[in-house]
Design a protein around this motif. Sequence first.
Motif: not given
Length: 319
Positions: A30-31, A35-37, A43-45
């Motif tokens: 499901l992602g 570690g992936a987060w 890039a998300l911030i």
Amino acid sequence: MSLTAPRDRAVPGRRGTPPPRTPRRRKQALGLDHGAWFLLLPALIPILVLSVGPLLYGASLAFTDSQAGRTEPTQFIGVTNFSDLRFDDLFLDSFRVGLVWAFCVTALQLVLALGLALLLDQNLRFRWLARTLALVPWAMPEVVVGIMWRLVYHQDAGILNDTLASLGLIDSNLDWLTNFSLALPAVIAVGVWAGMPQTTVVLLAGLQNVPLELREAAHIDGAGVWRRFTTVTWPALRPVVLAITALNFIWNFNSFGLVYILTQGGPGGETRLPMLFAYEEAFKYGQFGYAAAMGLAMVAVIAVLLALFLRKRLREDVQ
């Protein structure tokens, strides 16, 4: 009774049968792995801070009476701004102008860009030079494009009036950008010229993906140019056309800089696009809450129009 397992059932441990998913495997599928987060945060911030945050703040202003230079605290007023929009004739007129502008520019961009892309897809001499020159308007900033076309449309020193007069098509110079009947068509022409290259590039890329074997087979079968286009090229190009048309409509409806440089919404509001009207309300008259309500209303209407357009096209593709 047979002791062997049925062939249509998976037996744990049999070669080729995936092992049952553990909770960790489910998270990875499901992602949701931590570690992936963590890797996505750089890039998300910036997206959250520079895009999502201001967007939410601007949407929240639409439900307040926020004004420039006001000493009293901003109050929550609910949907009062949206109720006022329904009876604002100036906003409704600007919205009508925006729809006319967006529909005309988008349609003309598609037709002209499709013709240019088909031409550039041919094995012509100096094709590389023609493709490079086709991108020149796209590489120019909107301010430069606006100033250049203001000089072209100039009543006394513009090259357009000089050319038309030398051909005997006009008796006196026309004031293209201040004439009530000419201003909007003149601005639409500039919008088509400035935005056509990107549509051409996208359509040209789509044409590169049309299988050459299908074209050659249709040609061997005796199909003419129009027949090959309608039966081979267009079906393969249709998803690209759908995507770029939707994007162009959004970009054109949200246009601001080009029209602001050319006419600043004049004459008499004939070219006042909704974004330009919202800009004036916010930064000229200081009505931040009312301007935010305009922006939110425009987003909602455009979302509905695009949803209907895409739904219709997708139904046609399924049929």
